[in-house]
Design a protein around this motif. Structure first.
Motif, short mmCIF file in Angstrom:
data_model
loop_
_atom_site.label_atom_id
_atom_site.label_comp_id
_atom_site.label_asym_id
_atom_site.label_seq_id
_atom_site.Cartn_x
_atom_site.Cartn_y
_atom_site.Cartn_z
N LYS A 51 -12.33 0.73 -0.70
CA LYS A 51 -13.20 -0.21 0.01
C LYS A 51 -14.12 0.53 0.98
CE LYS A 51 -9.91 -4.05 -0.32
NZ LYS A 51 -8.91 -4.87 0.40
N ALA A 52 -13.60 1.57 1.63
CA ALA A 52 -14.41 2.35 2.57
C ALA A 52 -15.54 3.08 1.83
CB ALA A 52 -13.53 3.35 3.31
N HIS A 78 -4.00 -6.53 -3.89
CA HIS A 78 -4.87 -5.67 -3.07
C HIS A 78 -6.30 -6.20 -2.97
CE1 HIS A 78 -2.56 -1.96 -2.07
NE2 HIS A 78 -1.78 -2.40 -3.04
N SER A 134 -6.36 1.27 -1.66
CA SER A 134 -7.47 0.32 -1.71
C SER A 134 -8.34 0.42 -0.47
CB SER A 134 -6.94 -1.11 -1.88
OG SER A 134 -6.05 -1.46 -0.84
N GLY A 135 -7.73 0.85 0.66
CA GLY A 135 -8.51 1.05 1.88
C GLY A 135 -9.56 2.14 1.70
N LEU A 193 -6.81 6.50 5.93
CA LEU A 193 -6.65 5.36 5.05
C LEU A 193 -5.91 5.74 3.76
CD1 LEU A 193 -10.28 3.94 5.34
CD2 LEU A 193 -8.25 3.13 6.56
N ALA A 203 0.83 -1.20 0.00
CA ALA A 203 0.00 0.00 0.00
C ALA A 203 0.87 1.26 0.00
CB ALA A 203 -0.90 0.00 1.23
N GLN A 226 -3.78 0.45 9.32
CA GLN A 226 -4.85 0.75 8.37
C GLN A 226 -5.93 -0.32 8.28
OE1 GLN A 226 -4.02 2.89 4.64
NE2 GLN A 226 -1.87 2.88 5.26
N PRO A 227 -5.60 -1.62 8.16
CA PRO A 227 -6.66 -2.62 8.09
C PRO A 227 -7.58 -2.61 9.31
CG PRO A 227 -4.58 -3.56 7.38
CD PRO A 227 -4.26 -2.22 7.97
N THR A 228 -6.99 -2.44 10.49
CA THR A 228 -7.79 -2.39 11.72
C THR A 228 -8.61 -1.11 11.77
OG1 THR A 228 -6.00 -3.60 12.82
CG2 THR A 228 -7.69 -2.64 14.23
N THR A 247 3.68 -2.56 7.64
CA THR A 247 2.94 -1.52 6.92
C THR A 247 3.13 -0.12 7.49
OG1 THR A 247 0.98 -2.01 8.27
CG2 THR A 247 1.19 -3.17 6.17
N LEU A 280 -9.76 0.57 9.18
CA LEU A 280 -10.87 0.40 8.24
C LEU A 280 -11.97 -0.44 8.86
CD1 LEU A 280 -12.21 0.61 5.47
CD2 LEU A 280 -10.81 -1.33 4.71
#
Length: 314
Positions: A192-193, A257, A188-189, A185, A35, A168-170, A67, A172
């Motif tokens: 997706k959001a 991603h 891709s975050g 974010l 990312a 970031q994943p958490t 990350t 999101l």
């Protein structure tokens, strides 16, 4: 006499070979970061480009997924990481501000459009609406800098919000679960959001000079300059391959991603990949340092030009 001379000669050659071997590391520990949409890094890893480049020297390549820029710099300070294929310059500057000497080996991208503050559309319509709200994201990164810059522009500070450090994943997941009001974010975050019904409040464009670079510990750069040159060469070969094979490269990024090709093409177009740092990039480092220091995100100022290796300028 002749045998003695041969013995001396072979001894000298053997000593020289040992010396050469000592100039090469047994392994390279390098951070892998996909990312926001780091196609050079993805291509290098997926095609085993570094492994092939160092095969003849029996140097093992260890890819490590970290990350967060701040966690990358901590790992480099602890000597468990030699090189980060992708690091934001905010993390680089903050690390150097506390004496963790990390240097820039080459450029990667200027993806300002891919970094954003994303919030609940029913509650957050603008940056001003963030006051008193719970915001999550990675501390000590360019996203953290984005939040501070956006708040400052509206006459607020980080003290006006409840900021919780989170990868970031958490972040999101927390936003989509409704446990927080906004999240920091990237790439891709963000996509997706948005597809899940959230809203982009602002991107980093015109707020933060987003510059992603390949970095190396000072110790590794001094000890293995030729090895580092090879890493830089491979990184640039990856970008050349991407330019010649854009659809295949974007396909690799889309798969990594977990997004479709249209979204992947969008992220690639936002990424502004590059190799060689310009004078504008150096000026950007200085401005970022001033911002980070003034906002107490950086402990001590450093000579930013000393952080840029010659390999990054040619």
């Amino acid at each position: 006499m002749f045998r003695t001379s041969l013995s001396v000669l072979f001894a000298g050659l053997f000593s020289a070979s040992l010396c050469f071997a000592a100039d090469l590391p047994k392994e390279i520990n390098i951070v892998y970061v996909k990312a926001p949409f780091n196609l050079q890094n993805i291509v290098m890893k997926e095609k085993g480009m570094l492994e092939k480049a160092f095969e003849k020297d029996n140097i093992k390549i260890n890819w490590k997924t970290i990350t967060s820029g701040s966690k990358q710099t901590q790992a480099m300070a602890g000597k468990s990481i030699d090189i980060s294929a992708v690091m934001n310059t905010s993390s680089l500057l903050m690390a150097n501000g506390v004496g963790n000497k990390i240097l820039i080996a080459t450029g990667v991208s200027h993806p300002a459009d891919t970094f954003a503050i994303v919030g609940k559309p029913e509650a957050i319509q603008s940056i001003k609406d963030l006051k008193g709200k719970k915001i999550v994201g990675p501390k000590g990164t360019v996203l953290h800098q984005l939040l501070v810059a956006a708040l400052n522009k509206e006459g607020m500070s980080i003290k006006d919000v409840e900021f919780i450090s989170m990868d970031q994943p958490t972040a999101l997941a927390a936003l989509l679960a409704g446990r927080v009001d906004a999240a920091l974010l990237a790439a891709s975050g963000v996509i997706k959001a948005e597809k899940s019904g959230t809203k982009v409040i602002t991107t980093a464009k015109d707020l933060v000079n987003v510059n992603l670079v390949t970095t190396v510990t000072e110790d590794f750069a001094k000890k293995y300059p030729e090895v580092l040159d090879t890493v830089v060469k491979v990184q640039r070969e990856a970008l050349d391959w991407i330019k010649k094979n854009p659809e295949e490269a974007i396909g690799l990024g889309a798969k990594e991603h977990g997004i479709d090709m249209d979204d992947a093409r969008k992220l690639a177009s936002w990424s502004n990949y590059y190799n060689t740092l310009s004078e504008k990039d150096i000026e950007g480092l200085q401005k970022d340092q001033d911002f980070l220091f003034d906002n107490k995100m950086m402990e001590k100022k450093v000579d930013v030009k000393s952080l840029v290796l010659p390999s990054a300028l040619k």
